[in-house]
Write an enzyme that holds these catalytic residues in place. Structure first.
Site, PDB file in Angstrom:
ATOM      1  N   SER A  27       0.887  -1.166  -0.023  1.00 49.90           N
ATOM      2  CA  SER A  27       0.029   0.033  -0.038  1.00 49.90           C
ATOM      3  C   SER A  27       0.977   1.236   0.001  1.00 49.90           C
ATOM      4  O   SER A  27       2.041   1.426   0.777  1.00 49.90           O
ATOM      5  CB  SER A  27      -0.891   0.278   1.218  1.00 49.90           C
ATOM      6  OG  SER A  27      -1.851   1.288   1.350  1.00 49.90           O
ATOM      7  N   ILE A  77       4.143  10.953   4.159  1.00 56.27           N
ATOM      8  CA  ILE A  77       3.165  11.375   3.354  1.00 56.27           C
ATOM      9  C   ILE A  77       1.745  11.654   4.128  1.00 56.27           C
ATOM     10  O   ILE A  77       1.161  12.730   3.758  1.00 56.27           O
ATOM     11  CB  ILE A  77       2.724  10.203   2.375  1.00 56.27           C
ATOM     12  CG1 ILE A  77       4.109   9.636   1.619  1.00 56.27           C
ATOM     13  CG2 ILE A  77       1.498  10.531   1.347  1.00 56.27           C
ATOM     14  CD1 ILE A  77       4.421  10.477   0.640  1.00 56.27           C
ATOM     15  N   CYS A 136      -0.086   2.987  10.577  1.00 58.58           N
ATOM     16  CA  CYS A 136       0.664   4.185   9.813  1.00 58.58           C
ATOM     17  C   CYS A 136       1.368   5.248  11.044  1.00 58.58           C
ATOM     18  O   CYS A 136       0.750   5.803  11.742  1.00 58.58           O
ATOM     19  CB  CYS A 136      -0.343   5.263   9.043  1.00 58.58           C
ATOM     20  SG  CYS A 136       0.374   6.474   8.311  1.00 58.58           S
ATOM     21  N   ASN A 198       4.535  -2.701   8.470  1.00 57.76           N
ATOM     22  CA  ASN A 198       4.567  -1.184   7.906  1.00 57.76           C
ATOM     23  C   ASN A 198       6.049  -0.411   8.244  1.00 57.76           C
ATOM     24  O   ASN A 198       6.823  -1.308   8.765  1.00 57.76           O
ATOM     25  CB  ASN A 198       3.471  -0.433   8.598  1.00 57.76           C
ATOM     26  CG  ASN A 198       2.890   0.822   7.810  1.00 57.76           C
ATOM     27  OD1 ASN A 198       3.614   1.441   7.067  1.00 57.76           O
ATOM     28  ND2 ASN A 198       1.532   0.770   7.389  1.00 57.76           N
ATOM     29  N   GLY A 223      12.091   0.025   2.793  1.00 52.03           N
ATOM     30  CA  GLY A 223      13.536  -0.194   1.890  1.00 52.03           C
ATOM     31  C   GLY A 223      14.233  -1.427   2.279  1.00 52.03           C
ATOM     32  O   GLY A 223      13.905  -1.595   3.587  1.00 52.03           O
TER      33      GLY A 223
HETATM   34  C1  LIG Z   1       5.631   6.571   0.373  1.00 54.56           C
HETATM   35  C2  LIG Z   1       4.972   5.444   1.079  1.00 54.56           C
HETATM   36  C3  LIG Z   1       3.450   5.591   1.355  1.00 54.56           C
HETATM   37  C4  LIG Z   1       2.978   4.275   2.157  1.00 54.56           C
HETATM   38  N1  LIG Z   1       1.779   4.492   2.497  1.00 54.56           N
HETATM   39  C5  LIG Z   1       1.003   3.487   3.130  1.00 54.56           C
HETATM   40  C6  LIG Z   1      -0.325   3.512   3.238  1.00 54.56           C
HETATM   41  O1  LIG Z   1      -1.102   4.298   2.637  1.00 54.56           O
HETATM   42  N2  LIG Z   1      -0.911   2.467   3.754  1.00 54.56           N
HETATM   43  C7  LIG Z   1      -0.025   1.125   4.613  1.00 54.56           C
HETATM   44  O2  LIG Z   1      -0.778   0.531   5.169  1.00 54.56           O
HETATM   45  N3  LIG Z   1       1.393   1.420   4.315  1.00 54.56           N
HETATM   46  C8  LIG Z   1       2.003   2.400   3.412  1.00 54.56           C
HETATM   47  N4  LIG Z   1       3.209   2.455   3.371  1.00 54.56           N
HETATM   48  C9  LIG Z   1       4.050   1.241   3.945  1.00 54.56           C
HETATM   49  C10 LIG Z   1       4.177   0.189   2.852  1.00 54.56           C
HETATM   50  O3  LIG Z   1       3.174  -0.286   2.354  1.00 54.56           O
HETATM   51  C11 LIG Z   1       5.113  -0.892   3.590  1.00 54.56           C
HETATM   52  O4  LIG Z   1       4.293  -1.530   4.481  1.00 54.56           O
HETATM   53  C12 LIG Z   1       6.444  -0.359   3.761  1.00 54.56           C
HETATM   54  O5  LIG Z   1       6.987   0.447   3.013  1.00 54.56           O
HETATM   55  C13 LIG Z   1       7.544  -1.522   3.984  1.00 54.56           C
HETATM   56  O6  LIG Z   1       7.749  -2.029   2.708  1.00 54.56           O
HETATM   57  P1  LIG Z   1       8.955  -1.658   1.678  1.00 54.56           P
HETATM   58  O7  LIG Z   1      10.227  -1.606   2.546  1.00 54.56           O
HETATM   59  O8  LIG Z   1       8.859  -2.685   0.623  1.00 54.56           O
HETATM   60  O9  LIG Z   1       8.586  -0.492   1.304  1.00 54.56           O
HETATM   61  C14 LIG Z   1       3.895   3.367   2.546  1.00 54.56           C
HETATM   62  C15 LIG Z   1       5.233   3.391   2.508  1.00 54.56           C
HETATM   63  C16 LIG Z   1       5.656   4.409   1.653  1.00 54.56           C
HETATM   64  C17 LIG Z   1       7.297   4.209   1.266  1.00 54.56           C
END
Ligand SMILES: Cc1cc2nc3c(=O)[nH]c(=O)nc-3n(C[C@H](O)[C@H](O)[C@H](O)COP(=O)(O)O)c2cc1C
Length: 312
Positions: A27, A77, A136, A198, A223
């Site tokens: 997400s 965000i 969040c 998250n 990341g």
């Molecule tokens: C720019 C951004 C916006 C995000 N917005 C949401 C969101 O609206 N809802 C949510 O549950 N997680 C949100 N996340 C979290 C991601 O879904 C994910 O859980 C987190 O980034 C870890 O995974 P990754 O390292 O692959 O990015 C957001 C992450 C990023 C970087």
């Protein structure tokens, strides 16, 4: 050789949620799925999880909202989104024509907000499931507060469950002292699956400007840098609950995804990796297929929890 990649991520639910493969988007990192559909066929993925959605549209937090860190990104965000009414009117009709299931991520400031959102999405064509974001870190009220302790996490889960007949995934925050206990509480309260993690709360400071880099001072770290933490938490949670676990956090390659699957995840979500490579979710899927072919694995089920079995 016929390879079975399909995974059932809501086995307790009356209609279930069968994915053609275990790779989803995370997400907030893939918009509504429509933005990248000119780059590749997004319908090849297992599922699309859309941007966090609230009852009313939100403008989000003050700029700057993104800061690069070593091996990761800090974001604040603040749930900028179009609101549930516009989602139902403009996005769901597009999804209704897709073969890939779309999961709507929801967020609220009160338990009632979550229940109302779930109620609004119930029965909407194009919406296959709800992911409840109780994690969040970038909103002042609600969000991660709900996910930080087992009681409040279970309260939101039960309210959403009562308001919808859709399968529900509950997304956990790593910003808690005992994630396994929170997971057990939400599973008990009716979650069909649990997704984690998250972002981790963090910050960065500009020494030239002598102030925090993000407009809202703190943000959420994502990341590659968070992968070992996420993997450990997925391992913990998968050992604590019976419902399927969906792994997320720093997954950029097929090897990363396979690690999460071997830790016990039935499916994975690709997030920040999509910023540098919008095709990352598809590349991860292709890589998993290749791995299975090379290793003679006929069914993804053989890999789920494979590292747990060896550890025993
Ligand atoms: C720019 C951004 C916006 C995000 N917005 C949401 C969101 O609206 N809802 C949510 O549950 N997680 C949100 N996340 C979290 C991601 O879904 C994910 O859980 C987190 O980034 C870890 O995974 P990754 O390292 O692959 O990015 C957001 C992450 C990023 C970087």
């Amino acid at each position: 050789m016929i390879t079975n990649l399909s995974v059932q991520i809501a086995p307790k639910h009356h209609s279930g949620l069968l994915l053609a493969n275990p790779v989803m988007t995370a997400s907030g990192t893939f918009g509504y799925g429509t933005e990248n559909s000119h780059l590749f066929d997004v319908q090849q993925l297992g599922a699309i999880v859309c941007k966090g959605t609230t009852l009313e549209p939100r403008d989000g937090n003050p700029q700057p909202r993104l800061a690069e860190t070593v091996g990761g990104v800090l974001n604040s965000i603040g749930l900028q989104n179009i609101g549930v009414d516009a989602l139902i009117k403009e996005k769901a009709p597009v999804w209704a024509g897709w073969r890939v299931p779309v999961i709507v991520n929801i967020a609220g400031e009160t338990v009632d907000d979550y229940a109302r959102l779930a109620g609004r999405l119930d029965g909407v064509a194009g919406v296959s499931a709800i992911e409840v974001n109780i994690s969040c870190p970038n909103v002042k009220t609600g969000g991660a507060e709900f996910g930080a302790n087992p009681e409040s996490a279970a309260g939101v889960t039960a309210a959403v469950k009562a308001a919808t007949s859709l399968p529900i995934l509950v997304k956990l925050t790593p910003n808690t002292s005992d994630i396994a206990r929170v997971a057990m509480a939400v599973a008990e309260a009716g979650a069909d699956a649990i997704s984690l993690i998250n972002t981790l709360r963090g910050m960065a400071i500009s020494i030239a400007m002598r102030r925090p880099l993000l407009g809202s001072i703190t943000g959420g770290l994502s990341g590659p840098t968070i992968k070992p933490v996420a993997l450990y938490m997925v391992y913990e949670v998968a050992g604590a609950v019976e419902v399927p676990v969906i792994g997320c956090g720093g997954i950029s390659t097929a090897d990363d995804a396979i690690e999460f699957i071997m830790a016990g995840a039935s499916a994975v979500q690709v997030g920040t990796a999509s910023f540098t490579n919008p095709r990352a979710p598809l590349d991860v899927l292709e890589g998993i297929k290749q791995f299975m072919k090379q290793k003679g694995v006929n069914d993804i089920a053989e890999l789920i929890g494979a590292a747990r079995k060896k550890a025993r």
